[in-house]
Scaffold this active site. Structure first.
Site, PDB file in Angstrom:
ATOM      1  N   CYS A  20     -69.329  17.614  84.652  1.00 46.53           N
ATOM      2  CA  CYS A  20     -68.139  17.681  83.790  1.00 46.53           C
ATOM      3  C   CYS A  20     -66.974  16.942  84.439  1.00 46.53           C
ATOM      4  CB  CYS A  20     -67.766  19.136  83.522  1.00 46.53           C
ATOM      5  SG  CYS A  20     -66.307  19.304  82.480  1.00 46.53           S
TER       6      CYS A  20
ATOM      7  N   CYS B 277     -63.588  18.637  84.001  1.00 47.51           N
ATOM      8  CA  CYS B 277     -63.387  19.796  84.884  1.00 47.51           C
ATOM      9  C   CYS B 277     -63.117  19.357  86.321  1.00 47.51           C
ATOM     10  CB  CYS B 277     -64.631  20.693  84.920  1.00 47.51           C
ATOM     11  SG  CYS B 277     -65.379  21.000  83.332  1.00 47.51           S
ATOM     12  N   ASP B 278     -63.883  18.401  86.795  1.00 51.32           N
ATOM     13  CA  ASP B 278     -63.901  18.136  88.238  1.00 51.32           C
ATOM     14  C   ASP B 278     -63.357  16.780  88.675  1.00 51.32           C
ATOM     15  OD1 ASP B 278     -65.069  20.637  88.665  1.00 51.32           O
ATOM     16  OD2 ASP B 278     -67.073  19.863  88.265  1.00 51.32           O
TER      17      ASP B 278
END
Ligand code: NDP
Length: 327
Positions: free
Chosen positions: A140, A143-144
């Protein structure tokens, strides 16, 4: 002797942000929700290291910690959170039947599906090792990606997701190397063109991953090979992103619910959580192949609980009686 059949007003399947949010809302509406956590209590977020984009956590929070807090919040309002894996459903009647661990049968006035989706990975031992360590493997970018600002990363995949994520990463990272296993993209032309035009994205066609390299704790690069020439080489990188698709966890519903060609549950009424079966609602990634964020999953969990509450109110199901058992 067979187990007693249990009757519940609101059964929630799955324990990610969607399921727990549905449980919080349903419990506060006196629906006595019962939530089955499934194989991976906490869902996909338990494989995420730090969550920095969920509003309300100015200092960030780890995925497992956030899931524990959501569970605690649901339990504070007496949501009944249980271990167990829903293995079968029958949505053909007025009351919806659900089986837990193949044996326990539950009859439900409403069901909220929050079973999520699972990111696909390559399956390499080194990939799985750094994924489980939180050491630089992610599925992701949204997300990261932030953790790899001004660093070099590699992304695998050639579909719309890979292109979108590569483009997203290109704004954060100094260089993005995209590994495409064939000599062409699967993505739509417009998405493929966008990555091809981006200066700090290098696309390597006919290139596959042999091993994710690192010091045993964090990723330092990737050894790849050209599947036409068999030439092997190493690419330095601190992050290894995998964007080769997701699989929604919806197999057990396929005989009753409308699914799209990849298995995502189709919302019968767009903008609601309703499925094609009355009294069955869906929230989170099981019906979302576009946003796939914890916050959007939580939002749709809330919608599902509100839709279920309105459905019960319309059917005049008593809110007084708590869960009950009958033979
Ligand atoms: P897709 O299934 O479309 O693409 C998966 C990609 O991963 C393919 O290019 C495939 O390669 C590659 N791949 C699969 N396995 C491997 C492997 N073992 N090694 C290397 N590469 C591999 O998944 P997406 O998640 O990209 O998209 C899913 C759906 O969501 C699509 O319909 C897409 O259009 C849609 N979507 C739309 C977006 C938008 O419109 N903004 C954004 C994101 C997704 P190969 O091509 O060789 O099979």
């Amino acid at each position: 002797m067979s187990e007693k059949i249990e009757r519940v007003k609101c059964l929630i399947i799955g324990s990610g942000p969607a399921g727990y949010t549905a449980a919080i809302y349903a419990a506060r509406a006196n629906m006595n929700p019962v939530l089955y956590q499934g194989m991976q209590p906490g869902g996909q977020l338990t494989t995420t290291n730090e969550v920095e984009n969920f509003p309300g956590y100015p200092d960030g929070v780890t995925g497992p910690e956030m899931m524990m807090q959501l569970q605690k919040q649901a339990e504070r309002f007496e949501a009944d959170i249980r271990d167990g894996w829903v293995t079968k459903v029958d949505f053909s009647g007025d009351l919806h039947k659900v089986w837990v661990n193949d044996t326990k049968e539950i009859h439900c006035d409403t069901v909220i599906i929050s079973t999520g989706a699972s990111a696909k990975y390559l399956g390499l031992e080194s990939e799985q090792k750094y994924l489980s360590l939180g050491g630089g493997v992610s599925a992701c970018a949204v997300c990261d990606g932030f953790f790899y600002r001004n660093q070099e990363v590699v992304i695998v995949g050639a579909g719309d997701s890979a292109c979108e994520e590569a483009h997203y990463l290109s704004h954060l990272c100094s260089k993005v190397t995209m590994l495409v296993r064939r000599d062409e993209f699967r993505a739509s032309k417009i998405m493929a063109e966008r990555v091809m035009k981006t200066e700090n994205i290098e696309i390597l066609f006919n290139t596959e991953t042999e091993e994710v390299l690192g010091d045993g704790q964090v990723v330092s690069g990737v050894r790849v090979f050209n599947n036409k020439t068999n030439e092997k080489f190493e690419i330095p990188a601190t992050g290894f992103f995998v964007a080769i698709g997701h699989k929604p966890n919806t197999d057990i519903f396929k005989d009753y619910l409308d699914l799209d060609e990849t298995g995502y549950i189709i919302n019968a009424v767009p903008g609601t959580s309703k499925t094609n079966v009355e009294g069955v609602f869906v929230s989170g990634d099981a019906a979302d192949n576009v946003y796939r964020q914890a916050i959007t999953a939580a939002g749709t969990g809330c919608m599902a609980a509100l839709d279920a509450e309105r459905y019960l109110a319309g059917k005049d199901v008593s809110f007084e009686v708590s869960t009950s058992s009958y033979n």
